[in-house]
Design an enzyme around this catalytic site. Structure first.
Site, PDB file in Angstrom:
ATOM      1  N   GLN A 192       0.833  -1.197   0.000  1.00  0.00           N
ATOM      2  CA  GLN A 192       0.000   0.000   0.000  1.00  0.00           C
ATOM      3  C   GLN A 192       0.873   1.255   0.000  1.00  0.00           C
ATOM      4  OE1 GLN A 192      -2.616  -2.103   3.320  1.00  0.00           O
ATOM      5  NE2 GLN A 192      -3.302  -0.015   3.053  1.00  0.00           N
ATOM      6  N   PHE A 244      -5.999  -3.936   3.349  1.00  0.00           N
ATOM      7  CA  PHE A 244      -6.720  -3.707   4.608  1.00  0.00           C
ATOM      8  C   PHE A 244      -5.828  -3.127   5.703  1.00  0.00           C
ATOM      9  CE2 PHE A 244      -8.779  -7.377   2.464  1.00  0.00           C
ATOM     10  CZ  PHE A 244      -9.938  -6.722   2.073  1.00  0.00           C
ATOM     11  N   GLU A 268       0.551  -1.780   4.634  1.00  0.00           N
ATOM     12  CA  GLU A 268       0.935  -0.374   4.678  1.00  0.00           C
ATOM     13  C   GLU A 268       2.420  -0.273   5.034  1.00  0.00           C
ATOM     14  OE1 GLU A 268      -1.786   2.228   6.870  1.00  0.00           O
ATOM     15  OE2 GLU A 268      -0.226   3.744   6.903  1.00  0.00           O
ATOM     16  N   ARG A 289      -4.861   7.337  16.732  1.00  0.00           N
ATOM     17  CA  ARG A 289      -6.233   7.337  16.211  1.00  0.00           C
ATOM     18  C   ARG A 289      -7.208   6.735  17.231  1.00  0.00           C
ATOM     19  NH1 ARG A 289      -9.136   8.569  11.442  1.00  0.00           N
ATOM     20  NH2 ARG A 289      -7.359   9.115  10.140  1.00  0.00           N
ATOM     21  N   ARG A 311      -7.877  -1.646   8.772  1.00  0.00           N
ATOM     22  CA  ARG A 311      -9.119  -0.896   8.510  1.00  0.00           C
ATOM     23  C   ARG A 311      -9.713  -0.285   9.779  1.00  0.00           C
ATOM     24  NH1 ARG A 311     -13.203  -3.641   4.203  1.00  0.00           N
ATOM     25  NH2 ARG A 311     -13.963  -1.754   3.204  1.00  0.00           N
ATOM     26  N   PHE A 324      -7.764   1.616  11.715  1.00  0.00           N
ATOM     27  CA  PHE A 324      -6.478   2.141  12.195  1.00  0.00           C
ATOM     28  C   PHE A 324      -6.528   2.544  13.671  1.00  0.00           C
ATOM     29  CE2 PHE A 324      -2.665   4.899  11.940  1.00  0.00           C
ATOM     30  CZ  PHE A 324      -1.871   4.182  11.068  1.00  0.00           C
ATOM     31  N   THR A 373      -3.755  11.608  10.454  1.00  0.00           N
ATOM     32  CA  THR A 373      -3.658  12.504  11.604  1.00  0.00           C
ATOM     33  C   THR A 373      -2.294  13.189  11.638  1.00  0.00           C
ATOM     34  OG1 THR A 373      -2.991  10.662  13.007  1.00  0.00           O
ATOM     35  CG2 THR A 373      -5.333  11.214  12.959  1.00  0.00           C
ATOM     36  N   ALA A 396      -5.911   5.406   5.410  1.00  0.00           N
ATOM     37  CA  ALA A 396      -6.720   6.439   6.046  1.00  0.00           C
ATOM     38  C   ALA A 396      -7.958   6.802   5.213  1.00  0.00           C
ATOM     39  CB  ALA A 396      -5.878   7.687   6.340  1.00  0.00           C
ATOM     40  N   GLU A 427     -13.030   2.950   5.313  1.00  0.00           N
ATOM     41  CA  GLU A 427     -12.950   2.378   6.652  1.00  0.00           C
ATOM     42  C   GLU A 427     -14.213   2.523   7.509  1.00  0.00           C
ATOM     43  OE1 GLU A 427      -9.256   4.687   7.011  1.00  0.00           O
ATOM     44  OE2 GLU A 427      -8.553   3.059   8.271  1.00  0.00           O
TER      45      GLU A 427
HETATM   46  N1  MTE Z   1     -11.373  -2.602   0.139  1.00  0.00           N
HETATM   47  C1  MTE Z   1     -10.823  -3.672  -0.478  1.00  0.00           C
HETATM   48  N2  MTE Z   1     -11.571  -4.337  -1.373  1.00  0.00           N
HETATM   49  N3  MTE Z   1      -9.566  -4.083  -0.202  1.00  0.00           N
HETATM   50  C2  MTE Z   1      -8.789  -3.451   0.734  1.00  0.00           C
HETATM   51  O1  MTE Z   1      -7.638  -3.848   0.966  1.00  0.00           O
HETATM   52  N4  MTE Z   1      -8.652  -1.612   2.371  1.00  0.00           N
HETATM   53  C3  MTE Z   1      -9.403  -0.719   3.250  1.00  0.00           C
HETATM   54  C4  MTE Z   1     -10.449   0.068   2.466  1.00  0.00           C
HETATM   55  N5  MTE Z   1     -11.214  -0.830   1.631  1.00  0.00           N
HETATM   56  C5  MTE Z   1      -9.343  -2.309   1.418  1.00  0.00           C
HETATM   57  C6  MTE Z   1     -10.652  -1.900   1.057  1.00  0.00           C
HETATM   58  C7  MTE Z   1      -8.561   0.236   3.962  1.00  0.00           C
HETATM   59  S1  MTE Z   1      -7.778  -0.278   5.354  1.00  0.00           S
HETATM   60  C8  MTE Z   1      -8.434   1.537   3.557  1.00  0.00           C
HETATM   61  S2  MTE Z   1      -7.521   2.643   4.450  1.00  0.00           S
HETATM   62  C9  MTE Z   1      -9.066   2.031   2.324  1.00  0.00           C
HETATM   63  O2  MTE Z   1      -9.765   1.010   1.637  1.00  0.00           O
HETATM   64  C10 MTE Z   1      -7.988   2.624   1.444  1.00  0.00           C
HETATM   65  O3  MTE Z   1      -8.433   3.000   0.197  1.00  0.00           O
HETATM   66  P1  MTE Z   1      -9.129   4.426  -0.094  1.00  0.00           P
HETATM   67  O4  MTE Z   1      -8.285   5.453   0.588  1.00  0.00           O
HETATM   68  O5  MTE Z   1      -9.098   4.508  -1.543  1.00  0.00           O
HETATM   69  O6  MTE Z   1     -10.492   4.335   0.509  1.00  0.00           O
HETATM   70 MO1  MOS Z   2      -6.154   1.492   6.069  1.00  0.00          MO
HETATM   71  S1  MOS Z   2      -5.938   0.631   7.927  1.00  0.00           S
HETATM   72  O1  MOS Z   2      -5.692   3.074   6.700  1.00  0.00           O
HETATM   73  O2  MOS Z   2      -4.752   0.926   5.296  1.00  0.00           O
END
Ligand code: MTE
Ligand code: MOS
Length: 749
Positions: free
Chosen positions: A191, A222, A226, A304, A336, A338, A433, A502, A706
């Site tokens: 990520q 998820f 990261e 957080r 997810r 955090f 943050t 985030a 999230e």
């Molecule tokens: N959705 C899918 N399908 N796969 C993922 O790994 N990660 C989640 C969320 N949704 C994730 C997901 C997490 S932890 C975050 S922080 C956000 O997606 C990140 O993507 P965005 O900033 O584009 O929402």
């Molecule tokens: Mo999502 S826990 O901020 O990668």
């Protein structure tokens, strides 16, 4: 509109790390990892492995050319154990062989002489020993002590929350290819391409301009990729540097589960104080975060937790303290939410505790304390709150009282099946943050055939960020989406990226893309103005592949315009930079305005518990959710549904089990239960919140990645209510509520 990846996904043509065609001469890595959780590493015997069939090299800490260090936030994480081991699964040596099988076989032949030391797995024990990752963090608002003295009701207690395995479908992995002049190209399932670049540079000693990191997409992250992708990329890069051959490592599921960290377990103490009319006026909470053996992302996750310690409520007097405790588990990491979910669970448990003692519905206390416009969060930001509107709109649509009555009526008739219902409001701040991380860049090229290529710092991991970014470009240029191609996330095209995390990736990278496209569009309008004889560029617009003048379609099409502009030597490329305006946070006062905006929502969750067996089903999750004005409801509803199910898993069936020796017992899908199609709620209803508020989201479409996960907490409290309909008991606040725990509580009398 569908996710632009859906076609290649269902055809099996989407490219993940393991699909990258191999270059001849590629070596395969396998790690020898620590069999015990804590000990003195006296010696490593690699002789037999080195002389095994197909083995080219075995690498230990002393072989590294750069620093033996990959800690991103705190430099406390060696890539390879040196002198000590700190968790079961800690990498000690890397075997490089001609095939994956030979590498794995040889790794089994390595032995290490480790003098065992007493491991610590409990965060409270670590805190008592003073073993903290960073000094404790605190948020203070008002004066708790005075407020508690004025309270009519004060309750205190303890909560436990377990971790959660990310279980991304694609395991961790990387592929490092040495390139000309002592440089390395790394394909990584990460990520955070820049985080990988920095880690690789540190362990190889190379400067950043010699390390290129490229990410096509992830089969899920998820939060687990990261920072935790750094190790595997570093391992491959070190291998490539030392052998001058490409090196690949894609972890097996059990290796991944054993060697990587998970959502942080927390143990917490709370004290909640209410007035006669059920206003919460004081809240004191202490969080003990189980960080694992090194910092990883534990400090920002801990922060957080504090930011979300009061969830959707306004509480005028708050003291929240958080300890990041070093234990001998794999370093726990982003997941997810955090740390936010861990903070919210405790206030929700405290409210339920108070409600049960006072003989009122938890929903009454929740509703009575929702944060309103202008109320201040404990960190100083004033709320622009939709907590109350999301509650009222959700309640108007789904009718909590009716659902509660249905459950009560059912329970009066049914002896062995009991229903429980719970309300779950959620408030989640959007922005990293750490203010400096809220920046992104986008590189847009318009080619002379009219097609558009976009690169950003966002990583596609199933959440649909590429679809949203393509929509932004297509909208600005007035083109169909297939004229826009989103390319890999690459550190040569986009430098110094923040991780995709985030929930902010679409906002940050989408805004940068919008800026780049608008700059190119404005240059094109200057050209078009002459071609269609418009008085001013303000009269022009781009739609369905044509230039419009005063709202009327002209004969000038996009492709002709682009070619004309090129012939006039107009720049058809742009690299734009976006930084979220107006945000700040000062840790010396623990006050500021850290979030661009908040996402609000309210869910009603209903469950049925089988009181003979302890099993349960989630009947429905009905939520009123704040999308802003969604850019893509198919993608956003998918995020909400996925988030809810992942949250239910965390709160109900997913149980990470380490034994006292720090060994992971739930180390495969046979011993770690995640929600399957049979355990998803029978109904997920999503009502978009209606609001006219402006926000800083891209095209007013609020972040969605999230926040919905936290609706899953409702299932925990609904199960509790169902149990209480069966028997008088007071279960401990000990999540997840596995069927075993439910059964024990049903028959605890
Ligand atoms: N959705 C899918 N399908 N796969 C993922 O790994 N990660 C989640 C969320 N949704 C994730 C997901 C997490 S932890 C975050 S922080 C956000 O997606 C990140 O993507 P965005 O900033 O584009 O929402
Ligand atoms: Mo999502 S826990 O901020 O990668």
């Amino acid at each position: 509109m569908k996710n632009i990846d859906s076609k290649t996904h269902v055809r099996g043509e989407s490219v993940y790390l393991d699909d990258i065609p191999l270059i001849e001469g590629t070596l395969f890595a396998c790690v020898f990892d620590s069999p015990i959780a804590y000990g003195k590493l006296r010696s490593i015997d690699t002789y037999e492995a080195e002389n095994s069939l197909g083995v080219v090299k075995v690498i230990i800490a002393s072989d590294l050319i750069g620093e033996n260090q990959i800690g991103g936030v705190v430099p406390d994480e060696p890539l390879l154990a040196d002198g000590e081991v700190h968790f079961q699964g800690m990498p000690i040596a890397i075997v490089l062989a001609e095939s994956e099988e030979l590498a794995r076989k040889a790794a089994k032949k390595i032995t290490a002489d480790i003098e065992p030391l007493e491991p610590v797995t409990d965060p409270r024990v670590a805190a008592a020993n003073g073993d903290l990752i960073v000094p404790p963090k605190k948020f203070i608002m008002g004066d708790c002590e005075t407020a508690f003295a004025e309270c009519e009701h004060v309750f205190s207690g303890l909560t436990e929350q377990n971790g959660q395995e990310h279980l991304y479908i694609e395991t961790q992995g990387a592929y490092a290819v040495p390139t000309e002049d002592a440089s390395i190209k790394v394909y990584s399932s990460t990520q955070g391409p820049t985080a990988v670049q920095r880690a690789v540079c540190r362990v190889t000693g190379l400067p950043m301009h010699r390390v290129e990191v490229d990410v096509q997409r992830l089969g899920g992250g998820f939060g687990g990729k990261e920072d935790q992708a750094n190790a595997w990329a570093s391992i491959c890069a070190v291998g490539a540097q030392l052998t001058k051959r490409p090196v690949k490592y894609a972890l097996h599921r059990m290796e991944d589960m054993r060697m990587t960290g998970k959502r942080h377990p927390y143990s917490s103490d709370y004290k909640i104080g209410l007035t006669k009319d059920l206003k919460i006026i004081a809240y004191e909470v202490t969080f003990y975060q189980n960080a694992g053996a090194s910092a990883d992302l534990s400090p920002p996750v801990l922060e957080r937790t504090l930011f979300h310690a009061t969830n959707s409520y306004f509480i005028p007097n708050v003291t929240a303290t958080a300890y990041s405790c070093r234990t001998n588990l794999p370093p726990n990491t982003a997941f997810r939410g955090f740390g936010g979910p861990q903070g919210m669970f405790v206030i929700e448990a405290a409210i339920v505790h108070a409600a049960e003692k006072l003989g009122v519905s938890a929903a009454d206390i929740q509703r009575n304390n929702l944060i309103d416009d202008g109320d201040e969060f404990p960190y100083g930001q004033k709320a622009e709150s939709d907590a109350i509107t999301s509650w009222t709109q959700g309640d108007a649509e789904f009718n909590f009282a009716r659902l509660q009555k249905e459950a009560d009526d059912f329970n009066a008739e049914s002896k062995y099946f009991k229903k429980g219902v719970a309300m779950m409001p959620v408030c989640f701040g959007i922005s990293f943050t750490k203010t400096p991380m809220n920046q992104a860049r986008s590189l847009v090229h318009v080619y002379t055939d009219g097609s558009v290529a976009v690169s950003t710092g966002a990583v596609e991991m199933g959440q649909g960020v590429n679809t949203k970014i393509a929509q932004v470009a297509a909208k600005v240029f007035g083109l169909p989406i297939d004229k826009v191609k989103i390319h890999t996330t690459n550190t040569l095209r986009i430098a110094n990226t923040s991780p995709t995390a985030a929930s902010a990736a679409a906002d940050l990278n989408g805004k940068a893309t919008q800026m780049a496209c608008e700059t190119i569009r404005d240059r094109l309008f200057d050209v078009a103005k002459g071609l269609v004889e418009a008085e001013a560029v303000e009269n022009l617009s781009l739609e369905d592949g044509h230039v419009y003048r005063n709202g009327d379609r002209t004969s000038l099409d996009w492709k002709t315009l682009v070619m004309d502009a090129h012939l006039q030597r107009v720049n058809l490329s742009e690299h734009a930079h976006y930084a979220t305006p107006g945000i700040n946070f000062d840790w010396s006062t623990a006050k500021g305005h850290p979030f661009a905006y908040h996402v609000y929502g309210t869910a009603i969750v209903g469950v049925t518990v089988d009181c003979l067996r302890g099993r349960y089903e989630v009947d429905y999750v009905k939520c009123c959710h704040d999308f802003g004005s969604s850019m893509n409801t198919a993608v956003d509803n998918g995020q909400i549904e996925g988030g809810i199910v992942q949250g239910l898993g965390w709160m109900t069936m997913e149980e990470v089990v380490y034994d006292d020796a720090g060994k992971l017992r739930s180390n495969a899908l046979s011993t770690y239960k995640v929600p399957d199609i049979h355990s998803v709620p029978k109904e997920i209803a999503i009502l978009p919140l209606q609001t006219n508020r402006e926000n800083l989201a891209v095209l007013n479409s609020k972040a969605v990645g999230e926040p919905p996960l936290m609706y899953g907490m409702g299932a925990y409290f609904a199960i509790r209510n169902a149990i209480k309909a069966f028997t008088e008991c007071s279960p401990e606040f000990d999540a997840p509520f596995t069927p075993e725990k439910v059964l024990m509580n049903l028959y605890s009398e």
